[in-house]
Scaffold this active site. Structure first.
Site, PDB file in Angstrom:
ATOM      1  N   LYS A  85       0.840  -1.200   0.000  1.00  0.00           N
ATOM      2  CA  LYS A  85       0.000   0.000   0.000  1.00  0.00           C
ATOM      3  C   LYS A  85       0.875   1.250   0.000  1.00  0.00           C
ATOM      4  O   LYS A  85       1.926   1.278   0.645  1.00  0.00           O
ATOM      5  CB  LYS A  85      -0.908  -0.037   1.247  1.00  0.00           C
ATOM      6  CG  LYS A  85      -1.995   1.037   1.267  1.00  0.00           C
ATOM      7  CD  LYS A  85      -2.901   0.866   2.494  1.00  0.00           C
ATOM      8  CE  LYS A  85      -4.011   1.903   2.562  1.00  0.00           C
ATOM      9  NZ  LYS A  85      -4.885   1.726   3.748  1.00  0.00           N
ATOM     10  N   SER A 160      -9.795   1.783   2.921  1.00  0.00           N
ATOM     11  CA  SER A 160      -8.925   2.481   2.027  1.00  0.00           C
ATOM     12  C   SER A 160      -7.892   1.616   1.308  1.00  0.00           C
ATOM     13  O   SER A 160      -7.313   2.052   0.319  1.00  0.00           O
ATOM     14  CB  SER A 160      -8.183   3.568   2.810  1.00  0.00           C
ATOM     15  OG  SER A 160      -7.303   2.967   3.746  1.00  0.00           O
ATOM     16  N   SER A 184      -9.890  -0.454   7.208  1.00  0.00           N
ATOM     17  CA  SER A 184      -9.326  -0.282   5.865  1.00  0.00           C
ATOM     18  C   SER A 184      -8.674  -1.514   5.261  1.00  0.00           C
ATOM     19  O   SER A 184      -8.359  -1.524   4.071  1.00  0.00           O
ATOM     20  CB  SER A 184      -8.311   0.873   5.867  1.00  0.00           C
ATOM     21  OG  SER A 184      -8.988   2.102   5.782  1.00  0.00           O
TER      22      SER A 184
END
Lengths: 493, 562
Positions: A85, A160, A184
C-alpha cells in the site's frame, strides 16, 4: 512462458508458489513476470497500482533467486511477489498516500514491515492505490484515479486499502500489505472476496507507515486465503524499538493455529451487529457461516455488546484529531507539492495545502482541528477518549465469555462507483462494524463467506481479544475449509 | 510618580540538556555541525518516522526536579503543541502540557536585604527544540537547518514570586548553579543553552489582584534581562499613570534599542490544540528508577559551600567564588585531591586564574577541566543511568498507544549516547559534566580555557620544593592556563629553574654592590629602600631565577662586612 502458463502460476496461492519456487519448479523471475504481465493487462481498468516497479521487481527477483539457490532464504514466502500500500514507505519507491501533496515524495528510509518482507525474500511489485491518506471507504478519494472492483468494475473495491485488495483478488499480486485504521483492510477484503487481517495494535511496527490516526493505525496482510495471510502476518510482525507503541510479543507463532478444529471454541454474535441497516443478504451469509462453525463444534450464541452507536462519533473524533496533527507536516516546505505562486510564508502554506489535499482529507483536517481547539477539547476529544475506554471495557466483558466475536464486516456489499462520496455521513456509518475494533486495539479479520445475488462478495468478520489472533485464525481456517475458493470472473480459470 | 508600584515577575526558563543524542532520535546534539548534518527522518519530521524517548532526558529532568524540591509525576505524558512554522518540521512540537514530569517545587534565593526567599516552581516539563531559520537576504529566501531540531529541553516555569530584577538574577543564578552541578546543562545564556522569557506585571502596592502581564522574549544575557525588566516595569507604570490599560501580549526585547515591541496580543494568540502524542507511550517512572536518580544526586552548591569552609578552611568569600562555578569547583577539588594544599590551590585560582579570565573577557564557566586527572568527587547526576536502569527499570504498565490492550506495552525508549563511546558518561570525571563532553574545547564557538588539575598541582609542588620561585611560577601558570603545558617540562625547556649555584650568586651580589656605591651609601645612611633596590638588581641580573630569600641573606651579609 505464454499467457496460459502465467495463468496457472497466478492461480497458485502464495504458499503454493513459495513451495514450487523452493522446489525449483518455478523461478522467482518467472513468477514476477507473470504478475507484471497481469498488471499490464488488467491494471488499465482496475488501477490497483499507483507505482509499478517493473525494473526493480525483476532485479530483485534475480537477486532473491540467487539467495534462495544459495540456501540463504528459506521462508515459505521467499520469492513470492507482493504489493504494498502506498502509505507504507519502501526505500526508493514513491510513497504518495494517493495524494497530490506527496506526488513526488520518495522516502530514503524503509518501513519496518517492508524491511521484514525484504528480509524473507519478498519481491516488491509496486505500490497500491488507496483512499487519499487512507481516508475513505471506497478508494475513490485517490488523486491517482479510482480503483475498480475486480468482481465488477462498476463497483468500488472498498477502502482504504482498495488497491491492495483488488491486486490480490485479480491476480496482480499473490499477497499485499494494507493498513487498517477503522476497517481499511477488512472492509475492502470483504468487498473483493479476499482475506485480510488487522492484527492487535502494536504487533506490526508502524515505523514507515505514513500516519493517519496513530493510535488506531495498524499494518496487516491481505491474501487469497487464510494460510497465506497468516504466513505474511508472521513475516511482518516484529518488535521494533523505532516504534514506541510496538509490543514485544513472544507469541508470534500464528501458523500453528491453522487447525481444522473449532471444538469448544466460544463464539458470540453481537445482536447490535445484526440490526437496522444491515443488508439481509449479508446477514444471511454471515449467520450461515456461524451455523457452519457451530456444526463443526463451536459454541455459538448471541449477546448484546452495547455502545455500538457511540463507536462512530468516538472513532471519527479521535481519528480526525490525530490526522489534523499528523498531516500538518505536509506544508510544501520540505518535500511534496508546493503551490506555484504565493506571496509569503502564510500563503505558501495555505495554497500548497489547499491545492495539495483532496476534499475528504480537508474535511477531516478541519473537523480534527475543531475538536482539538480550545473550548471544545473537553467536550469532544476528551469525551471521545473516555468513550474509547468504555468501548474497550465492553469488549473485555464480551471476551470474558467468548473466544471469538462473529459478525458482518460491512452492512452491504461493494457499492457502485460514484455513489458514496456525496454523503460522507452515510459513508462513515458504513464503518460501524469495523471501527470499534481499532478503538479497542483488537485483532480482527475478514474471510469470504458468500456472494449477494449480484455476485458481489460478502465478508465474515471475526474479532478476537488482544493478542489472541490464534482464536480468530482457528475459526477462519476451519470455516474456510468448508468452502471452495472463488476468484473474480475476469480472473477465474 | 504619584503612587508606588510593585513589580510581579514570573519566569519561563528553557534549558538545553547535555545529552549526547537528541530527545527522540539518535542524532548528535553537538553544536556547530554543517547545516542538516545532524539529522535523520525523525528529527526532520519525515512522514512515517516515529519518536522514541531518550531515557537520559527523563533522568536529567528528574535530577533538576528533585534538586528544586518538585513533586514528580511518576506517570507523565507527552503532548503535541500544534503550530505552523518552517523551523518546526512536523508543524507540531512534542512537549508536555497535561502531565509534566515535575511540579510544585521551589528554590531559595538570597535577597538584597540579606534574608532568604522561596521562589516557587510551578512545573518543569520536557520538550524538543526547533530547528534554525537562516534568512538569506541576498538570495531573498529562507533556509532551514534542522541540526538543533529535537535537541532536548526542559522548561522550568516559576510562580510569579519575584519582585525585582535582583531577585530574578538571584533566581536564575540559583537555577544555573543547580543545573550545572547536576551536569544536566552548561546553562550559557549567551549561547542559548539557557533562555528565559519574563512574565511581568505591576500593581499598586497593597493591591490584592495581579495586574495584566506581558511576556518578554529574546533575552539572551543577564544584563538584557535586567534592562528588559526595568524597561517593561517603567512602560507599564507609565501606561497606568496615563490611565491606559496594559494589554496582555507577547513583546520582543531589543537590547540595542533598550526597548520592546509587541509581537502578538492575546487575541492573536495561537490555539495550539494540545493533545496527547499518540506516538509515545506514557513515561512511567518506577520507584526504583526515581530512587536511583535520587541516590546519584551530587553535592549541590549550598552543601559544597559549607564543606569548603569546614573541610578546607577556606574563607567564605573564596568559597563563594570557587563554588560559584561548577567548572571552577571541579578544578579546585581535583587539584586539591592531587596536592593536598587547598589554600595554595584556592590562591592560584582566586588570584591568577580569575585575573587571566578577566583579561580574556571570560567567566569561570569558560574553564574546562581537562581529563588528565583522576575522578572528581562529583560525578554527573545521571551518568550511571545509561547502564544501570536498562529497559526493565522503567518498564511501563501503560498500555500501548492508548489502545487499552490487555498486555502492557513495554516502554521502548532509546538510550542516550553512542554505545561505542566509553569515555563520555562512564568516566564520571568533571570533564563530562562541565564541558558537555570531554574534548569539548569549542562549545558554541567560544574559546574555553582548558587545563588539567595535574598541571596546577605540579606547579604548586615546584614552588613548594623551591624548584622555581613565585615570580617564575606566575609566568608558568599563564602558560598552563593558556595552553595546558606541563609546568616541569616548560621550566626545563625554558631554563627557568632556580639558580642554586651559591658561587654564581655570590659573584653577582658582589658585582651589584660594586656597581651601585650610591645605594650602598644610602643603605648605610639608614635608607631601607636602598636594600630592596639592591635585591631587585640582583634578581634582575639572575633573570629572576634566584631564591629571593637567599639573595636577601647574601646582600645583608655582604653589606654587613663593609
Amino acid at each position: 512462458m505464454g499467457e496460459k502458463g502465467n495463468e496457472s502460476i497466478l492461480h497458485l496461492t502464495a504458499l503454493e508458489l513459495g513451495k514450487r519456487i523452493k522446489a525449483r519448479e518455478i523461478g522467482v523471475a518467472e513468477a514476477t513476470r507473470a504478475c507484471l504481465e497481469r498488471i499490464r493487462s488488467a491494471d488499465g481498468e482496475l488501477r490497483s497500482f499507483i507505482t509499478v516497479d517493473e525494473a526493480g521487481a525483476l532485479a530483485a527477483a534475480d537477486a532473491v533467486q540467487g539467495r534462495i539457490d544459495a540456501g540463504e532464504l528459506t521462508h515459505p514466502l521467499a520469492g513470492v511477489p507482493v504489493a504494498i500500500k502506498d502509505n507504507i514507505c519502501v526505500k526508493g519507491l514513491p510513497a504518495t498516500c494517493a495524494s497530490k501533496i506527496l506526488w513526488n515524495f520518495k522516502p530514503t528510509y524503509q518501513a519496518q514491515a517492508a524491511q521484514n518482507l525484504l528480509d524473507i525474500g519478498a519481491v516488491v511489485l509496486g505500490k497500491t492505490n488507496m483512499d487519499e491518506f487512507a481516508m475513505g471507504s471506497t478508494t475513490e478519494t485517490s488523486a491517482f484515479g479510482i480503483t475498480r472492483n475486480p468482481w465488477n468494475p462498476d463497483r468500488v473495491p472498498g477502502g482504504s486499502s482498495g488497491g491492495s485488495c483488488a491486486a490480490v483478488s485479480s491476480g496482480e499480486a499473490f499477497y499485499a500489505l494494507g493498513s487498517d485504521t477503522g476497517g481499511s483492510i477488512r472492509q475492502p477484503s470483504s468487498f473483493c472476496g479476499v482475506t485480510g487481517i488487522k492484527p492487535t495494535y502494536g504487533t506490526v511496527s508502524r515505523y514507515g507507515l505514513i500516519a493517519y490516526g496513530s493510535s488506531l493505525d495498524q499494518i496487516g496482510p491481505i491474501a487469497r486465503n487464510v494460510s497465506d495471510c497468516v504466513a505474511a502476518l508472521e513475516a511482518i510482525s516484529s518488535h521494533d524499538k523505532k516504534d514506541s507503541t510496538s509490543v514485544d510479543r513472544e507469541d508470534l507463532d500464528f501458523s500453528s493455529a491453522l487447525v481444522d478444529d473449532v471444538g469448544g471454541l466460544r463464539i458470540g454474535i453481537p445482536e447490535d451487529y445484526l440490526g437496522e441497516g444491515l443488508d439481509p443478504e449479508v446477514k444471511k451469509a454471515v449467520l450461515a457461516a456461524a451455523d457452519t462453525l457451530e456444526k463443526k463444534g463451536a459454541k455459538v450464541e448471541r449477546f448484546s455488546l452495547s455502545l455500538v452507536e457511540y463507536a462512530i462519533p468516538c472513532y471519527y473524533t479521535i481519528a480526525m484529531a490525530e490526522a489534523s496533527s499528523n498531516l500538518s507536516r505536509f506544508d510544501g516546505v520540505k518535500y511534496g507539492y508546493r503551490a506555484a505562486d504565493y506571496d509569503g510564508l502564510h500563503q505558501m502554506y495555505k495554497k500548497s495545502r489547499s491545492e495539495g489535499f483532496g476534499p475528504e482529507v480537508k474535511r477531516r483536517i478541519m473537523l480534527g482541528s475543531f475538536v482539538l481547539s480550545s473550548g471544545y477539547y473537553d467536550a469532544y476529544y476528551l469525551k471521545a477518549l473516555r468513550t474509547k475506554s468504555l468501548v474497550k471495557q465492553a469488549f473485555d466483558r464480551a471476551f470474558a465469555k467468548y473466544d471469538v466475536i462473529l459478525g458482518p464486516v460491512a452492512p452491504t456489499t461493494a457499492p457502485e462507483v460514484g455513489k458514496s462520496l456525496s454523503d460522507p455521513l452515510q459513508m462513515y456509518l458504513g464503518d460501524i462494524y469495523t471501527i470499534a475494533v481499532n478503538l479497542a486495539g483488537l485483532p480482527a479479520m475478514s474471510v469470504p463467506c458468500g456472494k449477494d445475488p449480484a455476485g458481489m462478495p460478502i465478508g465474515l468478520h471475526l474479532i478476537g481479544d488482544c493478542y489472541k489472533e490464534r482464536n480468530i485464525i482457528r475459526a477462519a481456517y476451519a470455516y474456510e475449509r468448508t468452502r471452495a475458493a472463488e476468484l473474480p470472473p475476469g480472473f477465474a480459470a | 510618580m504619584s503612587k508606588s508600584y510593585e513589580t510581579v515577575i514570573g519566569l519561563e526558563v528553557h534549558v538545553e540538556l547535555a545529552t549526547k543524542t537528541k530527545i527522540f532520535c539518535a542524532c548528535s546534539t553537538a553544536f556547530g555541525g554543517a547545516p542538516n548534518t545532524h539529522t535523520c527522518p525523525v528529527c526532520t519530521g519525515m512522514p512515517g518516522s516515529l519518536p522514541v524517548l531518550n531515557r537520559q532526558v527523563v533522568e536529567y529532568a528528574l535530577a533538576v526536579g528533585l534538586a528544586t524540591n518538585c513533586g514528580i509525576n511518576q506517570t507523565c505524558k507527552f503532548d503535541r503543541k500544534n503550530y505552523f512554522y518552517p523551523d518546526n518540521p512536523q508543524n507540531y512540537q512534542i512537549s508536555q502540557l497535561y502531565l509534566p514530569i515535575c511540579h510544585d517545587g521551589f528554590v531559595e534565593i538570597e535577597t538584597a536585604q540579606g534574608g532568604t526567599k522561596k521562589v516557587g516552581i510551578h512545573e518543569i516539563h520536557m520538550e524538543e527544540d526547533a530547528g534554525k531559520l537562516i534568512h538569506d537576504e541576498w538570495e531573498d529566501c529562507s533556509l532551514v537547518d534542522f541540526n538543533r531540531s529535537g535537541v532536548p529541553l526542559i522548561e522550568i516555569v516559576s510562580e510569579p514570586d519575584m519582585r525585582s530584577a535582583d531577585e530574578v538574577m538571584a533566581y536564575l543564578d540559583k537555577l544555573r548553579l543547580i543545573i550545572q552541578y547536576l551536569g544536566a546543562s552548561d546553562c550559557k545564556l549567551q549561547e542559548g543553552s539557557m533562555r528565559a522569557d519574563v512574565n511581568l506585571s505591576v500593581r499598586e502596592v497593597g493591591a490584592a489582584k495581579l495586574g495584566t502581564r506581558t511576556e518578554m522574549k529574546n533575552l539572551n544575557s543577564f544584563k538584557a534581562i535586567a534592562r528588559a525588566i526595568e524597561g517593561e516595569r517603567r512602560r507599564q507604570i507609565e501606561l497606568l499613570e496615563e490611565g491606559k490599560p496594559v494589554i496582555q501580549e507577547t513583546r520582543r526585547w531589543d537590547d540595542n534599542k533598550e526597548s520592546s515591541y509587541a509581537m502578538r496580543s492575546k487575541e492573536d494568540a495561537q490555539d495550539y490544540r494540545y493533545f496527547p502524542d499518540p506516538d509515545l507511550t506514557p513515561v512511567v517512572i518506577s520507584d526504583e528508577w526515581l530512587e536511583a536518580v535520587r541516590s546519584r544526586q551530587p553535592e549541590l552548591r549550598t552543601e559544597k559551600l559549607e564543606r569548603y569552609k569546614t573541610q578546607y578552611a577556606i574563607p567564605e568569600y573564596d568559597a563563594l567564588i570557587l563554588t560559584g562555578s561548577k567548572a571552577l569547583s571541579d578544578l579546585f577539588e581535583e587539584t586539591v585531591a592531587l596536592c593536598q594544599k587547598p589554600k595554595e590551590v584556592s590562591n592560584w585560582l582566586m588570584v591568577e586564574a580569575m585575573r587571566l579570565l578577566k583579561e580574556a573577557g571570560k567567566e569561570a564557566d569558560d574553564l574546562v577541566v581537562s581529563g588528565a586527572a583522576g575522578g572528581s568527587s562529583t560525578a554527573p547526576a545521571a551518568s550511571a543511568g545509561e547502564a544501570g536502569a536498562g529497559d526493565g527499570g522503567g518498564a511501563a504498565g501503560g498500555a500501548g498507544g492508548g489502545t487499552g490492550a490487555a498486555k502492557a506495552a513495554p516502554q521502548t525508549t532509546n538510550k542516550d549516547a553512542d554505545k561505542g563511546d566509553g569515555s563520555g558518561m562512564a568516566s564520571g570525571s568533571g570533564g563530562g559534566a562541565a564541558g558537555g563532553s570531554g574534548g569539548g574545547e569549542m562549545t558554541g564557538g567560544a574559546k574555553r580555557f582548558k587545563f588539567s588539575p595535574a598541571h596546577l598541582a605540579k606547579l604548586i609542588e615546584l614552588v613548594d620544593r623551591g624548584a622555581i620561585n613565585r615570580t617564575v611560577a606566575k609566568t608558568v601558570f599563564e602558560e598552563v592556563f593558556a595552553s595546558d603545558v606541563d609546568p616541569e617540562a616548560y621550566v626545563e625547556a625554558h631554563g627557568l629553574g632556580m639558580v642554586t649555584d651559591t658561587g654564581a650568586l655570590l659573584k653577582t651580589v658582589d658585582e651589584v654592590i660594586a656597581q651601585n656605591p650610591q645605594s650602598v651609601a644610602d643603605y648605610k645612611g639608614g635608607k631601607e629602600k636602598a636594600f630592596g633596590f639592591l635585591v631587585g638588581q640582583t634578581m634582575r641580573a639572575m633573570k629572576g631565577k634566584a631564591d629571593p630569600a637567599a639573595v636577601n641573606a647574601m646582600i645583608k651579609e655582604a653589606l654587613g662586612k663593609m
